[in-house]
Design an enzyme around this catalytic site. Structure first.
Site, PDB file in Angstrom:
ATOM      1  N   ARG A  65       6.812  -7.819   2.181  1.00 13.21           N
ATOM      2  CA  ARG A  65       7.602  -7.349   3.321  1.00 13.21           C
ATOM      3  C   ARG A  65       8.224  -8.521   4.070  1.00 13.21           C
ATOM      4  O   ARG A  65       9.381  -8.449   4.522  1.00 13.21           O
ATOM      5  CB  ARG A  65       6.761  -6.510   4.289  1.00 13.21           C
ATOM      6  CG  ARG A  65       7.614  -6.028   5.475  1.00 13.21           C
ATOM      7  CD  ARG A  65       6.851  -5.251   6.485  1.00 13.21           C
ATOM      8  NE  ARG A  65       6.377  -4.016   5.878  1.00 13.21           N
ATOM      9  CZ  ARG A  65       5.274  -3.403   6.262  1.00 13.21           C
ATOM     10  NH1 ARG A  65       4.538  -3.909   7.219  1.00 13.21           N
ATOM     11  NH2 ARG A  65       4.917  -2.282   5.681  1.00 13.21           N
ATOM     12  N   ASP A 118      -1.794   6.937   6.091  1.00 13.64           N
ATOM     13  CA  ASP A 118      -1.747   5.516   6.417  1.00 13.64           C
ATOM     14  C   ASP A 118      -2.692   5.267   7.595  1.00 13.64           C
ATOM     15  O   ASP A 118      -2.971   6.179   8.368  1.00 13.64           O
ATOM     16  CB  ASP A 118      -0.295   5.149   6.792  1.00 13.64           C
ATOM     17  CG  ASP A 118      -0.026   3.664   6.635  1.00 13.64           C
ATOM     18  OD1 ASP A 118      -0.935   2.920   6.207  1.00 13.64           O
ATOM     19  OD2 ASP A 118       1.104   3.237   6.944  1.00 13.64           O
ATOM     20  N   THR A 147      -5.802  -1.371   6.768  1.00 12.50           N
ATOM     21  CA  THR A 147      -5.855  -2.830   6.854  1.00 12.50           C
ATOM     22  C   THR A 147      -7.285  -3.263   7.166  1.00 12.50           C
ATOM     23  O   THR A 147      -7.586  -4.439   7.186  1.00 12.50           O
ATOM     24  CB  THR A 147      -4.937  -3.334   7.985  1.00 12.50           C
ATOM     25  OG1 THR A 147      -5.219  -2.548   9.150  1.00 12.50           O
ATOM     26  CG2 THR A 147      -3.472  -3.166   7.625  1.00 12.50           C
ATOM     27  N   LYS A 167       0.833  -1.200   0.000  1.00 10.73           N
ATOM     28  CA  LYS A 167       0.000   0.000   0.000  1.00 10.73           C
ATOM     29  C   LYS A 167       0.872   1.257   0.000  1.00 10.73           C
ATOM     30  O   LYS A 167       0.671   2.169  -0.791  1.00 10.73           O
ATOM     31  CB  LYS A 167      -0.943  -0.006   1.217  1.00 10.73           C
ATOM     32  CG  LYS A 167      -1.911  -1.189   1.197  1.00 10.73           C
ATOM     33  CD  LYS A 167      -2.908  -1.157   2.339  1.00 10.73           C
ATOM     34  CE  LYS A 167      -2.300  -1.369   3.704  1.00 10.73           C
ATOM     35  NZ  LYS A 167      -1.679  -2.714   3.873  1.00 10.73           N
ATOM     36  N   THR A 168       1.849   1.271   0.899  1.00 11.05           N
ATOM     37  CA  THR A 168       2.747   2.425   0.968  1.00 11.05           C
ATOM     38  C   THR A 168       3.588   2.535  -0.301  1.00 11.05           C
ATOM     39  O   THR A 168       3.863   3.636  -0.790  1.00 11.05           O
ATOM     40  CB  THR A 168       3.660   2.311   2.213  1.00 11.05           C
ATOM     41  OG1 THR A 168       2.833   2.142   3.364  1.00 11.05           O
ATOM     42  CG2 THR A 168       4.510   3.559   2.381  1.00 11.05           C
TER      43      THR A 168
HETATM   44  P1  ATP Z   1       1.794  -1.105   5.537  1.00  9.57           P
HETATM   45  O1  ATP Z   1       0.352  -0.934   5.274  1.00  9.57           O
HETATM   46  O2  ATP Z   1       2.115  -1.855   6.795  1.00  9.57           O
HETATM   47  O3  ATP Z   1       2.606   0.126   5.316  1.00  9.57           O
HETATM   48  P2  ATP Z   1       2.246  -1.866   2.943  1.00  9.57           P
HETATM   49  O4  ATP Z   1       1.173  -2.732   2.384  1.00  9.57           O
HETATM   50  O5  ATP Z   1       2.169  -0.426   2.706  1.00  9.57           O
HETATM   51  O6  ATP Z   1       2.280  -2.138   4.448  1.00  9.57           O
HETATM   52  P3  ATP Z   1       4.848  -1.675   1.837  1.00  9.57           P
HETATM   53  O7  ATP Z   1       5.552  -0.978   2.944  1.00  9.57           O
HETATM   54  O8  ATP Z   1       4.421  -0.878   0.697  1.00  9.57           O
HETATM   55  O9  ATP Z   1       3.635  -2.461   2.450  1.00  9.57           O
HETATM   56  O10 ATP Z   1       5.714  -2.895   1.283  1.00  9.57           O
HETATM   57  C1  ATP Z   1       6.756  -3.456   2.024  1.00  9.57           C
HETATM   58  C2  ATP Z   1       7.951  -3.727   1.134  1.00  9.57           C
HETATM   59  O11 ATP Z   1       7.626  -4.771   0.229  1.00  9.57           O
HETATM   60  C3  ATP Z   1       8.396  -2.579   0.241  1.00  9.57           C
HETATM   61  O12 ATP Z   1       9.418  -1.831   0.828  1.00  9.57           O
HETATM   62  C4  ATP Z   1       8.917  -3.242  -1.021  1.00  9.57           C
HETATM   63  O13 ATP Z   1      10.282  -3.527  -0.914  1.00  9.57           O
HETATM   64  C5  ATP Z   1       8.171  -4.534  -1.062  1.00  9.57           C
HETATM   65  N1  ATP Z   1       7.066  -4.523  -2.028  1.00  9.57           N
HETATM   66  C6  ATP Z   1       5.764  -4.351  -1.751  1.00  9.57           C
HETATM   67  N2  ATP Z   1       5.026  -4.462  -2.847  1.00  9.57           N
HETATM   68  C7  ATP Z   1       5.875  -4.716  -3.859  1.00  9.57           C
HETATM   69  C8  ATP Z   1       5.705  -4.963  -5.264  1.00  9.57           C
HETATM   70  N3  ATP Z   1       4.488  -4.978  -5.813  1.00  9.57           N
HETATM   71  N4  ATP Z   1       6.807  -5.182  -6.007  1.00  9.57           N
HETATM   72  C9  ATP Z   1       8.020  -5.191  -5.442  1.00  9.57           C
HETATM   73  N5  ATP Z   1       8.237  -4.982  -4.135  1.00  9.57           N
HETATM   74  C10 ATP Z   1       7.189  -4.748  -3.342  1.00  9.57           C
END
Ligand code: ATP
Length: 329
Positions: free
Chosen positions: A217, A109, A158, A64-65
């Site tokens: 992650r 977030d 989430t 998401k981030t």
């Molecule tokens: P949160 O909601 O806890 O922030 P999130 O869903 O936003 O979690 P991210 O922080 O965006 O998760 O993703 C974690 C890590 O996973 C990123 O730093 C990246 O390295 C990797 N990642 C996530 N999605 C992808 C993707 N589609 N392709 C490549 N790497 C990814």
């Protein structure tokens, strides 16, 4: 694009950022989501308009981030980041809204954790790009209505079920992120091995992906640990055997479950006879936070049919019983 980060919390860690894709085209998987985003981004650029507000939901660590940080980079606009818990009152939101450049992105977030008053304050900002500001205090206080620059709000949660309908309805584009396939995770692992300057065999990246709970992650965390392991114990090259040994040392099993996941399952089995058991009761017994279990532990167990949710509570499946039994040392 430039990146202005004003934040009320720590935001993503340095480590997370070093592996984070820098543009949507560098992201792996989530094909449909990426294609729909491409449509709205292209249309906004062609019409010379701000992008409509976007809501992402799904379990933690699925990107998401990453999406929220790639979109402004692709658009070449500024980016501000904050989170629901950091915005306690409307006044906490005002600087973000007045600092927002035209078409810039404001990322919130954990948007389901916005207090009601802040959420309501967002409505007119999102809809009409106007906010009320109170000047002065007490009897001298007066309210002015201020026009702000058209911006795009990206919300992440989430718990989309915890969002109120009026807030949800103000996002023209809502995207659900789901778990990744093993092939997608293996691709992410291979790319990130390059970024971390470590070499890895293909069967090793596939094995790690199978034990990463469908979550990029988690895959990154596994990879970092295994990199340390092979640096300390071997010549720094990741083979299948070394990957397995490293994960064994971390007590990650063949399904990718860690101690906390297994403790969750074995608590239901041992204390609640396999269920049904309420989340609160399980959390109390484990001495864990119910939100952590609901956000970080349960989604993957549900998805892999180790756990089912019934109206009377959580129940473990035969598959879970067998797995926990097998793992017991
Ligand atoms: P949160 O909601 O806890 O922030 P999130 O869903 O936003 O979690 P991210 O922080 O965006 O998760 O993703 C974690 C890590 O996973 C990123 O730093 C990246 O390295 C990797 N990642 C996530 N999605 C992808 C993707 N589609 N392709 C490549 N790497 C990814």
């Amino acid at each position: 694009g430039r990146e202005t980060v004003l934040r009320g919390d720590d935001g993503p860690s340095e480590e997370d950022r070093s592996l984070r894709p820098q543009s949507i085209s560098e992201m792996v998987g989530q094909l449909e989501v990426r294609e729909r985003l491409k449509v709205v981004v292209d249309a906004a650029v062609k019409r010379d308009e701000p992008l409509g507000h976007i809501l992402f939901d799904g379990p933690p660590g699925l990107g998401k981030t990453t999406f929220a940080t790639c979109i402004p980079k692709d658009l070449g606009v500024n980016f501000q980041l904050t989170s629901g818990p950091a915005l306690q009152a409307p006044k906490d939101l005002v600087p973000y809204l007045t600092n927002a450049d035209e078409r810039s992105i404001l990322f919130i977030d954990e948007i389901h954790r916005l207090p009601k008053a802040v959420e309501e304050y967002l409505y007119t900002a999102m809809e009409d790009f106007r906010i009320d500001i109170v000047l002065g205090e007490g009897t001298n206080a007066r309210t002015i209505n201020l026009q702000i620059k058209p911006f795009t709000l990206i919300g992440a949660t989430t718990r989309s079920g915890m969002l109120t309908a009026p807030l949800r309805d103000r996002f023209p584009l809502r995207e659900h992120l789901d778990f990744y396939t093993n092939e997608e995770l293996a691709e992410i692992i291979r790319r990130n091995a390059v970024k971390l300057s470590v070499t890895i065999e293909d069967d090793a990246s596939l094995e790690i992906s199978e034990r990463s709970r469908g979550t990029p992650r988690v895959a990154n965390n596994r990879l970092r640990w295994i990199r340390d392991y092979v640096t300390s114990k071997a010549d720094g090259h990741i083979t299948l055997q070394l990957a397995r040994d490293a994960m064994k040392m971390q007590e990650i099993d063949t399904l990718g479950l860690d101690n906390q996941d297994r403790k969750y399952l074995s608590t239901i089995i041992r204390v609640f006879g396999g269920g049904p058991a309420g989340l609160e009761a399980i959390a109390h017994t484990m001495n864990a936070a119910p939100e952590t279990l609901a956000d970080e532990v349960e989604p993957f167990l549900l998805r892999t049919e180790l756990l089912v949710r019934t109206p009377r509570g959580r129940v473990v499946t035969a598959k879970a019983l067998e797995h926990v039994q097998k793992y017991k040392k």
